[in-house]
Write an enzyme that holds these catalytic residues in place. Structure first.
Site, PDB file in Angstrom:
ATOM      1  N   CYS A 146     -34.274   1.905  46.799  1.00  0.00           N
ATOM      2  CA  CYS A 146     -34.438   2.933  45.769  1.00  0.00           C
ATOM      3  C   CYS A 146     -34.287   2.321  44.383  1.00  0.00           C
ATOM      4  CB  CYS A 146     -33.419   4.044  45.982  1.00  0.00           C
ATOM      5  SG  CYS A 146     -33.496   5.338  44.740  1.00  0.00           S
ATOM      6  N   CYS A 149     -32.386   4.559  41.924  1.00  0.00           N
ATOM      7  CA  CYS A 149     -30.938   4.543  42.133  1.00  0.00           C
ATOM      8  C   CYS A 149     -30.307   3.224  41.711  1.00  0.00           C
ATOM      9  CB  CYS A 149     -30.621   4.751  43.614  1.00  0.00           C
ATOM     10  SG  CYS A 149     -31.350   6.200  44.358  1.00  0.00           S
ATOM     11  N   ASP A 150     -30.946   2.121  42.052  1.00  0.00           N
ATOM     12  CA  ASP A 150     -30.272   0.830  41.970  1.00  0.00           C
ATOM     13  C   ASP A 150     -30.772  -0.137  40.905  1.00  0.00           C
ATOM     14  OD1 ASP A 150     -28.693   1.717  44.043  1.00  0.00           O
ATOM     15  OD2 ASP A 150     -29.931   0.806  45.592  1.00  0.00           O
TER      16      ASP A 150
END
Length: 190
Positions: A146, A149-150
Site C-alpha cells: 500500500c 499507507c506506507d
C-alpha cells in the site's frame, strides 16, 4: 370432574434472524458493526480473521488520535469496541449468500447457516503475491502492498514497485515525491 387433555407438541425449527450480517472482519466490517450495534440492530460479523490486511502493518502513524500504533493493536481496539456494543463474531469462511424471500441466508464452508434481514459485504482485499524469496518474511518490514499507507516511511530511499497497472503507476508517481529513486518493475510486455 375429570378433564382429558391432549397436548400436541409441534416441533418447529426456529432460527434467529439477525438484523444485520456483516461479512469481513477488517476495519470496514468492524466499523459497520460498531454503527449497527449502537443503533440496537442485532449484528453478526462473520470473518476468517479479525483485522484483515491491517494486521500486516507493524507501524501506523496516520490513524487519527494515535501517533504510533501497530495494525494488530488497532484492530484489537476496533474488535473490543464492536463487542462492547453487542456484536456477535463468528469465525468462518462464507461459501454462499442467497436472497430468500425477505431476508438473506449466509452459508459457511462448514455448512453452518445464518439468516439476516440485511447483509453488508466488507471482504477487504488480499494483495497479490510476487512469489519471491523474502516477500512474506519482510511484509510490513520494508515490503509493502500500500503506497498510500506506507510511502511516507521511505523518504530519501531507493524503492521498487512491481506492477504495471494503474495502481502501480499511481504508486510510482506518489513515491517519486518522497523517495530518492523509484524503479517500476513490470513483468509483461504491454
Amino acid at each position: 370432574m375429570s378433564f382429558n387433555c391432549f397436548i400436541i407438541v409441534i416441533r418447529k425449527r426456529f432460527r434467529f434472524m439477525y438484523d444485520v450480517i456483516i461479512i469481513g472482519g477488517g476495519a470496514a466490517g468492524l466499523t459497520a458493526a460498531i454503527y449497527t450495534t449502537r443503533r440496537k440492530l442485532s449484528t453478526l460479523l462473520i470473518s476468517v480473521d479479525i483485522g484483515g490486511q491491517t494486521n500486516l502493518t507493524q507501524h501506523i502513524e496516520n490513524y487519527p488520535g494515535y501517533t504510533d500504533l501497530s495494525g494488530p493493536k488497532l484492530m484489537q481496539i476496533f474488535e473490543e469496541q464492536a463487542k462492547s456494543f453487542g456484536t456477535e463474531i463468528i469465525f468462518g469462511k462464507v461459501a454462499k449468500v442467497e436472497k430468500i424471500e425477505h431476508s438473506f441466508r449466509v452459508k459457511l464452508s462448514n455448512d453452518e447457516e445464518y439468516e439476516g434481514k440485511t447483509v453488508i459485504m466488507t471482504p477487504g482485499k488480499v494483495p497479490r503475491e510476487l512469489g519471491i524469496p523474502g516477500e512474506k518474511k519482510f511484509i510490513g518490514r520494508g515490503v509493502s502492498t500500500c503506497a498510500t499507507c506506507d510511502a511516507p516511511l521511505f523518504p530519501g530511499k531507493d524503492v521498487a514497485i512491481a506492477g504495471g497497472g494503474n495502481s502501480a503507476l499511481d504508486a510510482a508517481e506518489y513515491l517519486s515525491k518522497i523517495a530518492k529513486k523509484v524503479y517500476l518493475i513490470h513483468r509483461r510486455t504491454e
